[in-house]
Design an enzyme around this catalytic site. Structure first.
Site, PDB file in Angstrom:
ATOM      1  N   HIS A 136       5.136  16.925 -10.576  1.00 42.01           N
ATOM      2  CA  HIS A 136       4.438  16.727  -9.304  1.00 42.01           C
ATOM      3  C   HIS A 136       3.044  17.353  -9.338  1.00 42.01           C
ATOM      4  CE1 HIS A 136       4.117  15.606  -5.171  1.00 42.01           C
ATOM      5  NE2 HIS A 136       3.935  16.839  -4.765  1.00 42.01           N
ATOM      6  N   ARG A 151       0.745  14.899 -10.974  1.00 45.41           N
ATOM      7  CA  ARG A 151       0.442  13.811 -10.028  1.00 45.41           C
ATOM      8  C   ARG A 151      -0.590  14.280  -9.008  1.00 45.41           C
ATOM      9  NH1 ARG A 151       2.415   9.197  -7.145  1.00 45.41           N
ATOM     10  NH2 ARG A 151       2.896   9.550  -4.946  1.00 45.41           N
ATOM     11  N   LYS A 195       8.813   3.490  -4.696  1.00 44.31           N
ATOM     12  CA  LYS A 195       9.777   3.668  -3.602  1.00 44.31           C
ATOM     13  C   LYS A 195      10.062   2.329  -2.931  1.00 44.31           C
ATOM     14  CE  LYS A 195       9.022   8.509  -2.367  1.00 44.31           C
ATOM     15  NZ  LYS A 195       8.640   9.443  -1.309  1.00 44.31           N
ATOM     16  N   TYR A 212      -1.587  14.713   1.085  1.00 47.81           N
ATOM     17  CA  TYR A 212      -1.301  14.951  -0.324  1.00 47.81           C
ATOM     18  C   TYR A 212      -2.509  15.505  -1.056  1.00 47.81           C
ATOM     19  CZ  TYR A 212       1.264  13.841  -4.615  1.00 47.81           C
ATOM     20  OH  TYR A 212       1.972  13.912  -5.790  1.00 47.81           O
ATOM     21  N   HIS A 251       1.274   5.059  -2.081  1.00 48.66           N
ATOM     22  CA  HIS A 251       1.555   5.482  -0.706  1.00 48.66           C
ATOM     23  C   HIS A 251       1.416   4.301   0.242  1.00 48.66           C
ATOM     24  CE1 HIS A 251       0.424   9.965  -1.524  1.00 48.66           C
ATOM     25  NE2 HIS A 251       1.674   9.695  -1.842  1.00 48.66           N
ATOM     26  N   ARG A 304       4.890   8.841 -10.068  1.00 57.72           N
ATOM     27  CA  ARG A 304       5.951   9.793  -9.765  1.00 57.72           C
ATOM     28  C   ARG A 304       6.857   9.958 -10.985  1.00 57.72           C
ATOM     29  NH1 ARG A 304       5.642   6.145  -5.380  1.00 57.72           N
ATOM     30  NH2 ARG A 304       5.078   7.130  -3.376  1.00 57.72           N
TER      31      ARG A 304
END
Length: 306
Positions: free
Chosen positions: A246, A249, A177, A281, A272, A153
């Site tokens: 993005h 990615r 994240k 995705y 993820h 990311r």
């Protein structure tokens, strides 16, 4: 200046934000979003005559959703607001302030997630055909090679420090994240250009700086700077579609999946938590998934009849 809310509401918002920071390790951006949404909801509840979070019930939650819809919130924005409320009320249940979460089971209309069109392999090659002596061009190609080569990311790339690059092992330590660390393999062109950038980087340094990617001022590069430079390179290289972090990615995930069919590996490389997120995705169709399952799952193969 935004309208102040009652301390009865504010004290629990503050406690929740501290919980997100200290125990959940959520980013500052996420914390600010929760703070904003919960402040809006608290003001709405005050206007309804609801005295505190503890007085919130299912009908009042429905009123919050209805008010958002009346104010013209798009489905995704309304869904985000209600998701914030659900998470916050789960916290109040955890703390014993509520017996049950009144926002559970209240759904909101949601738009289908629009996925970015990925670059094909030729377009990617066209974009990355940058071979210049300019330190900023070397930096930019290194950034794009790394994003396309690992699928990380933008926020993860910005946070990278020099010490996170383990070139001899072909690995990069990435903080994703929820402050979760993962090891991302990198090789080929991505590794070659990152090592070239590490040799070029001192020419832009003006002070001690641990960031891997720095601006021409010698400080950690910003999200906006990366986005702007990528867009400019897309135009300069004659790529027909708009270039964003993005999109690189997404292209990484799509190209890896198309060549390997290994959904689980792509999930891990993207960072993820849920496999279903990776499915959306990478815009897989069911047939592709079914074929992968039939090939790989030990219980999917038919046993020979005796």
């Amino acid at each position: 200046m935004s309208q102040p809310i009652s301390s009865v509401y504010q004290v629990w918002i503050d406690a929740f934000i501290a919980y997100l920071h200290n125990e959940r390790g959520m980013s500052e951006h996420t914390q600010k979003n929760y703070q904003k949404q919960l402040t809006i909801i608290a003001l709405q509840l005050t206007s309804f005559g609801v005295e505190s979070w503890q007085k919130l019930d299912v009908p009042w939650v429905r009123q919050v959703a209805a008010k958002g819809a009346r104010e013209g919130l798009k489905p995704n924005s309304l869904a985000t607001r209600m998701s914030c409320l659900r998470s916050f009320l789960d916290y109040l249940v955890l703390k014993g302030e509520l017996v049950a979460n009144p926002a559970k089971g209240i759904s909101t209309p949601r738009n289908h997630k629009r996925l970015p069109k990925n670059l094909d392999v030729d377009e990617t090659g066209q974009l990355l055909d940058i071979d210049m002596d300019d330190p900023l061009a070397i930096r930019d190609r290194s950034i794009m090679e790394l994003m396309y080569g690992t699928g990380m990311r933008l926020s993860e790339l910005i946070q990278l420090n020099v010490k996170n690059v383990l070139g001899d092992r072909g690995e990069i330590r990435v903080i994703g994240k929820g402050n979760k660390e993962r090891i991302v393999p990198f090789s080929g062109e991505a590794k070659r250009w990152v090592l070239l950038w590490l040799n070029t980087r001192p020419s832009l340094l003006k002070m001690e700086e641990e960031a891997l990617f720095i601006s021409k001022r010698g400080t950690r590069i910003s999200h906006r700077n990366v986005q702007k430079r990528m867009s400019e390179w897309g135009i300069k290289q004659g790529v027909s579609s708009h270039i964003t972090p993005h999109k690189l990615r997404h292209s990484f995930a799509t190209h890896i999946l198309e060549s390997s069919g290994n959904l689980r590996a792509v999930q891990e490389m993207l960072g993820h938590e849920s496999l279903s997120t990776t499915q959306v995705y990478t815009h897989l169709d069911f047939q592709h998934l079914a074929q992968a399952y039939d090939k790989a799952h030990p219980r999917a193969k038919k046993k020979p009849e005796s």
